[in-house]
Design a protein around this motif. Structure first.
Motif, PDB file in Angstrom:
ATOM      1  N   ASN A   8     -20.914  52.181 101.431  1.00 26.71           N
ATOM      2  CA  ASN A   8     -22.277  52.576 101.337  1.00 26.71           C
ATOM      3  C   ASN A   8     -22.819  52.007  99.938  1.00 26.71           C
ATOM      4  N   MET A   9     -21.567  52.237  98.989  1.00 28.67           N
ATOM      5  CA  MET A   9     -21.857  51.762  97.588  1.00 28.67           C
ATOM      6  C   MET A   9     -20.766  50.538  97.702  1.00 28.67           C
ATOM      7  N   VAL A  73     -20.638  51.728  89.417  1.00 28.82           N
ATOM      8  CA  VAL A  73     -19.868  52.945  89.880  1.00 28.82           C
ATOM      9  C   VAL A  73     -18.359  52.710  89.771  1.00 28.82           C
ATOM     10  N   ARG A  74     -17.944  51.715  89.592  1.00 28.09           N
ATOM     11  CA  ARG A  74     -16.552  51.400  89.439  1.00 28.09           C
ATOM     12  C   ARG A  74     -16.601  50.414  88.302  1.00 28.09           C
ATOM     13  N   TYR A 182     -16.209  62.727  88.815  1.00 29.54           N
ATOM     14  CA  TYR A 182     -15.925  61.202  88.618  1.00 29.54           C
ATOM     15  C   TYR A 182     -17.195  60.166  88.504  1.00 29.54           C
ATOM     16  N   CYS A 183     -18.261  60.659  88.920  1.00 34.52           N
ATOM     17  CA  CYS A 183     -19.232  59.958  89.378  1.00 34.52           C
ATOM     18  C   CYS A 183     -20.435  59.724  88.370  1.00 34.52           C
ATOM     19  N   PRO A 283     -18.882  61.252 103.407  1.00 35.01           N
ATOM     20  CA  PRO A 283     -17.929  61.097 102.204  1.00 35.01           C
ATOM     21  C   PRO A 283     -17.296  62.258 102.162  1.00 35.01           C
ATOM     22  N   GLN A 285     -14.006  62.324 100.128  1.00 28.89           N
ATOM     23  CA  GLN A 285     -13.500  61.909  98.661  1.00 28.89           C
ATOM     24  C   GLN A 285     -11.975  62.665  98.581  1.00 28.89           C
ATOM     25  N   ASP A 323     -15.673  58.346 102.907  1.00 26.76           N
ATOM     26  CA  ASP A 323     -15.072  57.705 101.505  1.00 26.76           C
ATOM     27  C   ASP A 323     -13.897  58.374 101.094  1.00 26.76           C
ATOM     28  N   ILE A 325     -11.241  58.779  97.707  1.00 30.26           N
ATOM     29  CA  ILE A 325     -10.590  58.217  96.263  1.00 30.26           C
ATOM     30  C   ILE A 325      -9.438  58.514  96.044  1.00 30.26           C
ATOM     31  N   PHE A 354     -11.025  54.082  97.655  1.00 28.04           N
ATOM     32  CA  PHE A 354     -11.124  53.399  96.482  1.00 28.04           C
ATOM     33  C   PHE A 354     -10.219  54.167  95.328  1.00 28.04           C
ATOM     34  N   LYS A 355      -9.688  53.231  94.448  1.00 31.40           N
ATOM     35  CA  LYS A 355      -8.636  53.800  93.339  1.00 31.40           C
ATOM     36  C   LYS A 355      -9.788  54.404  92.347  1.00 31.40           C
ATOM     37  N   TYR A 356      -9.419  55.545  91.921  1.00 26.22           N
ATOM     38  CA  TYR A 356     -10.085  56.294  90.932  1.00 26.22           C
ATOM     39  C   TYR A 356     -10.426  55.192  89.723  1.00 26.22           C
ATOM     40  N   SER A 357     -11.635  55.298  89.443  1.00 25.36           N
ATOM     41  CA  SER A 357     -12.074  54.242  88.089  1.00 25.36           C
ATOM     42  C   SER A 357     -12.733  55.271  87.118  1.00 25.36           C
ATOM     43  N   ARG A 359     -15.104  56.336  84.591  1.00 25.49           N
ATOM     44  CA  ARG A 359     -16.474  56.095  84.239  1.00 25.49           C
ATOM     45  C   ARG A 359     -16.918  56.800  82.912  1.00 25.49           C
TER      46      ARG A 359
HETATM   47  N1  5AD Z   1     -13.996  55.874  90.917  1.00 28.13           N
HETATM   48  C1  5AD Z   1     -13.699  55.284  92.186  1.00 28.13           C
HETATM   49  N2  5AD Z   1     -14.733  55.613  93.153  1.00 28.13           N
HETATM   50  C2  5AD Z   1     -15.679  56.064  92.855  1.00 28.13           C
HETATM   51  N3  5AD Z   1     -16.744  56.442  93.715  1.00 28.13           N
HETATM   52  C3  5AD Z   1     -17.737  57.046  93.067  1.00 28.13           C
HETATM   53  N4  5AD Z   1     -17.419  57.093  91.645  1.00 28.13           N
HETATM   54  C4  5AD Z   1     -15.860  56.603  91.710  1.00 28.13           C
HETATM   55  C5  5AD Z   1     -15.171  56.335  90.696  1.00 28.13           C
HETATM   56  N5  5AD Z   1     -15.373  56.698  89.461  1.00 28.13           N
HETATM   57  C6  5AD Z   1     -16.638  56.080  95.213  1.00 28.13           C
HETATM   58  C7  5AD Z   1     -16.863  57.759  96.104  1.00 28.13           C
HETATM   59  C8  5AD Z   1     -18.331  57.254  96.288  1.00 28.13           C
HETATM   60  C9  5AD Z   1     -18.370  56.115  96.692  1.00 28.13           C
HETATM   61  C10 5AD Z   1     -19.964  55.644  96.600  1.00 28.13           C
HETATM   62  O1  5AD Z   1     -17.923  55.445  95.604  1.00 28.13           O
HETATM   63  O2  5AD Z   1     -16.142  57.610  96.949  1.00 28.13           O
HETATM   64  O3  5AD Z   1     -18.504  57.990  97.794  1.00 28.13           O
END
Ligand code: 5AD
Ligand code: SF4
Length: 453
Positions: A8-9, A73-74, A182-183, A283, A285, A323, A325, A354-357, A359
């Motif tokens: 969705n993102m 977002v990442r 994380y967001c 989601p 996470q 979703d 992470i 997703f791998k944590y990024s 921010r």
């Molecule tokens: N690192 C990795 N994934 C992220 N998302 C949001 N922020 C981060 C981040 N810092 C992912 C989450 C969210 C999706 C839109 O993006 O899973 O649901």
């Protein structure tokens, strides 16, 4: 599922093209990075130009103005947008009177740093100002370009993908009142703002009139929507009720809901309003309560699964996706195992992983070092995707032999009400038509069928 998969993102690059209705009008071209929200924003920004009498440019080459809708977002999403802006230096040099606007989430985060790094950018408009985009560009346009008669065309133009499209998006709210650690979204998009019901109805009706059959409502936590309408407060399930009544709307979807607002009323909407499709992206996470707490998600794994069970017991044919992470700070192998076990219990039809990024300015960035090594993140992502692919394959396999309703989105391609992608043989191209397709085969992400009528 793919690495840093589409979500969705998602991180796709999409371009919006609008009909070219006059010859000498200046032309606008929009490129969007990131999620569907960014795509929907870019359509709205293009509309501002069309309302001022501009025409659509189908490519960069023939455009007098380019708007780039960015994502942050990442880090990877932001980097891609920045490298694209860099490449437009030549485009600008070819015709210095061209206008280059950088908008959206990365524009909000980086502000004037974008202009310092890329002097060929004319204007930076952050995501918080999207609603005033039209006003902001007014002066620049009148300074830089000859005035064109406003609304000069004989028929209304829409900047959306509606022209000839079967599916489109309607933004119902912007911003987010949560603070997942994380967001970056709450800081770049601000707090929740809801669009009035009247505007949502108007936009939906205009899109239906342009031939759209399926609408996806968009919002960061789409189901927290509320607004005053005809003297009372309309919450999200009531909005679904109102939109369900729009003549010609065949399918209604929404993304992304927050688990907190998944309640009896929202669940009842799937049963009571026939347009609402049996698909939900919810989601989660992580499957580890410790990580969920650090992520500040405001639910536990058990609470999340209660909502899933509630959804499935009321709507047995509901298809769910989610979703995840991996590699959030301090995530241990045991935490990750919890995520794998959650996926086994939850059994989503597909996931976006997703791998944590880290921010900048987010709580987890400030409070915790990004301590899971890249190779570990990579390995967990691959193991998670393998498991999700296997579970997804089983959901797809179950469809083989069924006859499903498919909305044709492009030639011989469409989706079922519950969100599966379908390709089929036979029949004339008829975008926007509903077909009955018998599923004969399933691959990893796609159903293959034959049209029955
Ligand atoms: N690192 C990795 N994934 C992220 N998302 C949001 N922020 C981060 C981040 N810092 C992912 C989450 C969210 C999706 C839109 O993006 O899973 O649901
Ligand atoms: Fe980000 Fe959490 Fe808001 Fe979603 S709910 S946009 S993940 S802060």
């Amino acid at each position: 599922m793919r690495k840093e998969a589409k979500t969705n993102m998602s991180l796709t690059t999409q371009t919006v093209s609008t009909p070219n209705v006059a010859i000498k009008k200046p032309k606008i071209h929009v490129v969007s990075f990131g999620c569907q929200m960014s795509f929907a924003d870019s359509a709205e920004m293009a509309q501002s130009f069309l309302n001022k009498g501009w025409a659509s440019g189908e490519s960069l080459e023939n455009a007098d103005a380019v708007v780039i809708s960015t994502c942050t977002v990442r880090q990877h999403a932001e980097d891609r947008a920045m490298s694209f802006i860099g490449r437009l230096r030549v485009w600008k040099k070819q015709k210095p009177n061209r206008l280059l606007v950088v908008a959206g989430c990365a524009a909000q985060r980086l502000g004037n740093k974008i202009k310092e790094r890329f002097p060929h950018v004319d204007l930076v408009i952050g995501a918080k100002s999207i609603e005033s985009f039209s006003k902001i560009i007014e002066d620049v346009l009148s300074e830089k370009f000859d005035l064109v008669e406003e609304n000069a065309s004989d028929f209304p133009q829409t900047a959306t993908s509606s022209q000839g499209a079967a599916c489109d998006f309607v933004t119902i709210m912007r911003g987010c009142n949560y603070s997942c650690s994380y967001c970056i979204v709450p800081s770049v998009r601000g707090r929740e703002r809801y669009r009035p019901v009247e505007t949502i109805l108007e936009e939906t009706e205009a899109k239906i009139a342009a031939g759209v059959k399926e609408i996806t409502l968009l919002g960061q936590t789409v189901n927290s929507y509320q607004a005053e309408y005809q003297g009372k407060t309309v919450k999200f399930p009531e909005l679904l009720k109102i939109l369900n009544q729009v003549p010609g709307l065949k399918r209604l979807r929404f993304m992304s809901p927050h688990p907190h607002y998944v309640n009896k009323e929202m669940i009842a909407a799937f049963k009571n309003y026939p347009a609402v499709c049996e698909y939900l992206h919810l989601p989660v996470q992580s499957g580890s309560n410790q990580i969920l707490k650090l992520m500040r998600r405001n639910y536990t794994r058990e609470l999340f699964m209660d909502k899933v069970r509630m959804l499935r017991s009321e709507i047995p044919n509901l298809v769910l996706s989610t979703d995840i992470i991996v590699g959030f700070p301090t995530e241990t192998e045991a935490d990750f195992d919890e995520t794998l076990s959650l996926i086994k219990e939850f059994r989503p039809a597909w996931i976006y992983s997703f791998k944590y990024s880290p921010r900048p300015q987010t709580a987890s960035f400030i409070e915790s070092p990004d301590d899971v090594p890249p190779s570990v993140k990579e390995d967990r992502l691959a193991r998670l995707n393998d498991l999700a692919r296997e579970i997804g394959r089983q959901s797809l396999q179950r469809k083989v032999g069924e006859t499903v309703e498919v909305l044709e989105e492009s030639e011989n391609f469409g989706r079922t009400r519950d969100g599966f992608k379908v390709k089929w043989k036979g029949g004339e191209k008829s975008i926007g038509e509903l077909h009955l397709v018998k599923i004969v085969e399933a691959s990893d992400f796609l159903l293959i069928g034959e049209k029955t009528k």
